[in-house]
Design an enzyme around this catalytic site. Structure first.
Site, PDB file in Angstrom:
ATOM      1  N   GLY A 178       0.660  -1.198   0.072  1.00 26.34           N
ATOM      2  CA  GLY A 178       0.205   0.144  -0.123  1.00 26.34           C
ATOM      3  C   GLY A 178       0.734   1.160  -0.135  1.00 26.34           C
ATOM      4  O   GLY A 178      -0.059   2.303  -0.149  1.00 26.34           O
ATOM      5  N   CYS A 218      -0.615   3.518  -5.788  1.00 28.33           N
ATOM      6  CA  CYS A 218      -1.335   2.190  -5.312  1.00 28.33           C
ATOM      7  C   CYS A 218      -2.478   2.729  -4.402  1.00 28.33           C
ATOM      8  O   CYS A 218      -2.349   3.814  -3.400  1.00 28.33           O
ATOM      9  CB  CYS A 218      -0.423   1.636  -4.415  1.00 28.33           C
ATOM     10  SG  CYS A 218      -1.148   0.082  -3.625  1.00 28.33           S
ATOM     11  N   GLY A 234       2.732   2.540  -2.321  1.00 28.58           N
ATOM     12  CA  GLY A 234       3.309   3.104  -3.461  1.00 28.58           C
ATOM     13  C   GLY A 234       2.630   4.411  -4.046  1.00 28.58           C
ATOM     14  O   GLY A 234       1.214   4.586  -3.539  1.00 28.58           O
TER      15      GLY A 234
END
Length: 347
Positions: A181, A186, A183
């Site tokens: 999570g 993301c 990124g």
């Protein structure tokens, strides 16, 4: 249901406290590291930064550009075997030793991976990449890959907890990819409510990996060079970068133009854009867990990687680490409420 009360930290929550140093110059810092990998027993040396295996970042052109800096590229899994054959035929050994062959976990992925690896014995690295490394299917695929490729270095993930790092290393991974999570493109955390602050994940997973003679790569969460330094300071052996290397000439994102200015599209590999491109759209049983953004064109990647490596050298001089390997031992994190003075950021 249970609640863990101890605080988990991301890169934005800390700074590295400076320490006395005998280093006279940033040029005195050695960024190359040497690793002997657990399962194949082979040794590799280089700068332990990896371009992410995203189809807009982990390209053949990126691999060629970054190899000159002794940096690795995890080439995305969507190139064909024929494209790989042409790449292997035209580049020197020095490029191939800085390349990871990425794969998913289907039977077709396994067959294709074996075909690509057969093209050259210099293709040492495998990157087995899934969003959720906690599934039994993933572990089974990892074990199958280790049995089939005893002499290759396997990087596998993603996970964020120590016990799963241990399981993956014992199942055949040499390097465990850490991050769920964090990124820049993301959206897993907002779509699913699942995740783990990246710095705490790195600290906990590195401890687990090093106890079994394995390594980890911090994947995601770095937006500035200082975050890369924090990841290494927290115990990461490698750091994987996506957004920081996106939008460059060596990337393969779609170009769009608005009001005379050109942009490159950058998206997460679980986004609607990625699924439309590679699997014909978002399946009805799932949600897209990535977003698409437009980035101003950044020019050659060499300018950005020099900035990243320069920041990393500077971090080492601030704590007296003459080698990147020493940065973790020299790091003391302090919790902070702010990172920088932003009074002029809107001008």
């Amino acid at each position: 249901m249970r609640i863990e009360e101890d605080i988990k930290l991301g890169f934005k929550d800390v700074l590295i406290r400076p320490k006395r140093s005998t280093l006279k110059s940033r040029s005195d810092v050695e960024l190359q590291r040497e690793f002997t990998f657990k399962h194949p027993g082979c040794t590799w040396s280089g700068v332990p930064i990896i371009a992410a295996n995203m189809d807009t970042v982990g390209t053949f052109r990126m691999a060629e550009a970054l190899a000159s800096f002794d940096v690795v590229t995890a080439v995305h899994k969507h190139y064909t075997v024929e494209q790989w054959r042409a790449f292997v035929a035209r580049v020197p050994e020095s490029i191939l030793r800085h390349v990871m062959v990425s794969t998913g976990t289907s039977e077709a992925d396994f067959v294709k991976m074996k075909q690509i690896l057969a093209l050259s014995p210099l293709l040492t690295f495998i990157c087995i990449d899934v969003a959720n490394g906690y599934s039994e299917h993933f572990v089974n695929f990892l074990q199958k890959a280790r049995e089939a490729c005893p002499n290759n270095v396997i990087c596998a993930g993603n996970v964020v907890t120590g016990e799963m790092v241990e399981e993956l290393i014992l199942s055949g991974a040499d390097i465990v990819k850490v991050g769920i999570g964090p990124g820049s493109v993301c959206t897993t955390r907002v779509k699913t409510g699942v995740g783990y602050p990246q710095l705490s994940a790195v600290i906990e997973c590195a401890d687990a990996a090093h106890g079994l003679s394995g390594q980890i790569v911090s994947d995601g969460g770095c937006s500035v060079p200082g975050d890369v330094a924090k990841a290494f300071g927290g115990g990461a052996d490698f750091v994987m970068l996506g957004g920081m290397l996106a939008g460059h000439d060596e990337c393969e994102g779609t170009l769009v133009e608005e009001n005379g200015e050109k942009f490159m599209l950058f998206y997460g590999m679980s986004s609607e854009s990625a699924m439309n491109r590679h699997v014909g759209g978002v399946a009805q049983y799932r949600a897209a867990e990535g977003k698409t953004v437009r980035l101003p064109l950044r020019g050659p990647v060499e300018h950005s990687i020099r900035d990243i490596l320069g920041g990393l050298r500077s971090a080492c001089t601030y704590v007296g680490a003459s080698r990147l390997k020493e940065l973790t031992k020299r790091t003391t994190f302090i919790r902070v409420a702010e990172q920088e003075n932003q009074v002029f950021t809107q001008l």
